[in-house]
Write a protein that holds these residues in place. Structure first.
Motif, PDB file in Angstrom:
ATOM      1  N   ARG A   1       9.837  35.657 -21.106  1.00  0.00           N
ATOM      2  CA  ARG A   1      11.267  35.751 -21.454  1.00  0.00           C
ATOM      3  C   ARG A   1      12.048  34.480 -21.099  1.00  0.00           C
TER       4      ARG A   1
ATOM      5  N   VAL B   1      15.956  33.670 -22.324  1.00  0.00           N
ATOM      6  CA  VAL B   1      17.109  33.740 -21.419  1.00  0.00           C
ATOM      7  C   VAL B   1      17.763  32.368 -21.255  1.00  0.00           C
TER       8      VAL B   1
ATOM      9  N   VAL C   1      13.001  36.221 -14.538  1.00  0.00           N
ATOM     10  CA  VAL C   1      12.485  36.961 -15.699  1.00  0.00           C
ATOM     11  C   VAL C   1      10.983  36.758 -15.791  1.00  0.00           C
ATOM     12  N   HIS C   2      10.329  37.660 -16.535  1.00  0.00           N
ATOM     13  CA  HIS C   2       8.915  37.461 -16.845  1.00  0.00           C
ATOM     14  C   HIS C   2       8.762  36.142 -17.591  1.00  0.00           C
TER      15      HIS C   2
ATOM     16  N   GLY D   1      18.185  37.643 -15.261  1.00  0.00           N
ATOM     17  CA  GLY D   1      17.079  38.590 -15.082  1.00  0.00           C
ATOM     18  C   GLY D   1      17.365  39.463 -13.884  1.00  0.00           C
ATOM     19  N   SER D   2      17.826  40.691 -14.156  1.00  0.00           N
ATOM     20  CA  SER D   2      18.306  41.557 -13.065  1.00  0.00           C
ATOM     21  C   SER D   2      17.371  42.737 -12.856  1.00  0.00           C
ATOM     22  N   GLY D   3      16.080  42.440 -12.693  1.00  0.00           N
ATOM     23  CA  GLY D   3      15.080  43.476 -12.431  1.00  0.00           C
ATOM     24  C   GLY D   3      14.785  43.586 -10.951  1.00  0.00           C
TER      25      GLY D   3
ATOM     26  N   TYR E   1      21.279  39.727 -18.003  1.00  0.00           N
ATOM     27  CA  TYR E   1      19.980  39.856 -18.665  1.00  0.00           C
ATOM     28  C   TYR E   1      19.185  41.058 -18.174  1.00  0.00           C
ATOM     29  N   ALA E   2      19.512  42.197 -18.776  1.00  0.00           N
ATOM     30  CA  ALA E   2      18.690  43.407 -18.675  1.00  0.00           C
ATOM     31  C   ALA E   2      18.764  44.052 -20.052  1.00  0.00           C
ATOM     32  N   ARG E   3      17.890  45.015 -20.310  1.00  0.00           N
ATOM     33  CA  ARG E   3      17.899  45.604 -21.654  1.00  0.00           C
ATOM     34  C   ARG E   3      19.066  46.556 -21.852  1.00  0.00           C
TER      35      ARG E   3
ATOM     36  N   SER F   1      10.358  32.839 -11.102  1.00  0.00           N
ATOM     37  CA  SER F   1       9.452  33.282 -12.166  1.00  0.00           C
ATOM     38  C   SER F   1       8.091  32.610 -12.029  1.00  0.00           C
TER      39      SER F   1
END
Ligand SMILES: NC(=O)c1ccc[n+]([C@@H]2O[C@H](COP(=O)([O-])OP(=O)(O)OC[C@H]3O[C@@H](n4cnc5c(N)ncnc54)[C@H](OP(=O)(O)O)[C@@H]3O)[C@@H](O)[C@H]2O)c1
Length: 213
Positions: free
Chosen positions: A71, A75, A67-68, A7-9, A30-32, A91
């Motif tokens: 998700r 993931v 990640v949210h 999760g790379s936000g 893990y990004a879109r 998270s």
């Protein structure tokens, strides 16, 4: 250490960048859009690269889950076998509209995660700070009176790993106890976020425990 980012936000991107600057080997995943992962890795430095969740997890001494809540299952499934791995989870168990915790009181997101991944070692950490403070704390890491950052978990070695990473980012790691203490730290995270985003100090807020006993 080898650190895998799932999760790379806002959180995962900043944490991974700062772990790289602190000297760790980092895989962003893990990004879109894979281009985002490559850009993050390029900007973070020579010790960072982009990969799949499975690649991020494969050789990781620590896996950062960012990640949210919706998700998490996806993931983790993509990451493959996480048995024996240290999972540092930032998270929070937020509902789909992010208005509140969907698990609270007699359990916590971190405990739920540990139930989903019974053979991994879950540590709850980094969720009690807004991502906006991370670069400022890292830049000030040489100064006295570092901000505190609480973490909790049930596996001693995994907690030592998390404490090292917390320290490397410029915080004073505060061991809040076993994983069930996340029942208190997760709501505390929402309190800190509320103060940070709505208080007069704006999103720069970090906190310090002068006494913790
Ligand atoms: N932000 C904070 O200040 C903060 C503070 C404390 C705790 N937390 C917790 O940290 C966790 C992460 O928060 P965040 O703010 O970093 O969230 P975020 O910015 O939305 O980052 C989540 C990451 O997951 C990726 N993602 C989402 N859906 C995906 C999909 N279908 N396929 C592949 N990748 C997908 C996003 O991709 P894209 O990059 O393409 O969007 C992003 O890289 C949350 O559980 C939150 O509660 C956040």
């Amino acid at each position: 250490m080898h650190v895998g980012i799932l999760g790379s936000g806002l959180m995962g991107g900043k944490l991974g960048t700062l772990f790289t600057r602190a000297g760790h080997e980092v895989v962003f995943s893990y990004a879109r859009d894979d281009r985002k992962l490559h850009a993050l890795a390029r900007e973070a430095g020579a010790n960072a690269r982009a990969g799949t969740p499975r690649e991020a997890a494969a050789h990781a001494d620590a896996i950062v889950l960012a990640v949210h809540w919706s998700r998490v299952d996806d993931v983790c499934a993509q990451a493959g076998n996480l048995a024996g791995k240290t999972i540092v989870s930032c998270s929070l168990p937020m509902g789909p509209d992010d208005s509140g915790l969907v698990i609270a009181g007699s359990s916590s997101g971190s405990e739920e995660l540990a139930t989903k991944l019974p053979h991994a070692h879950v540590v709850s950490a980094f969720n009690t700070v807004p991502s906006e403070v991370l670069f400022g704390v890292f830049d000030a890491r040489g100064k006295r009176d570092r901000p505190s950052l609480v973490y909790c978990g049930d596996h001693a070695a995994a907690k030592r790993t998390a404490a090292q990473l917390i320290h490397d980012l410029g915080f004073d790691p505060v061991d809040a106890g076993p994983l069930r203490i996340a029942r208190y730290t997760e709501p505390f995270a929402l309190l800190v976020a509320q103060l940070a985003y709505e208080g007069a100090g704006g999103p720069e807020l970090a906190y310090r425990f002068e006494r913790f006993a």
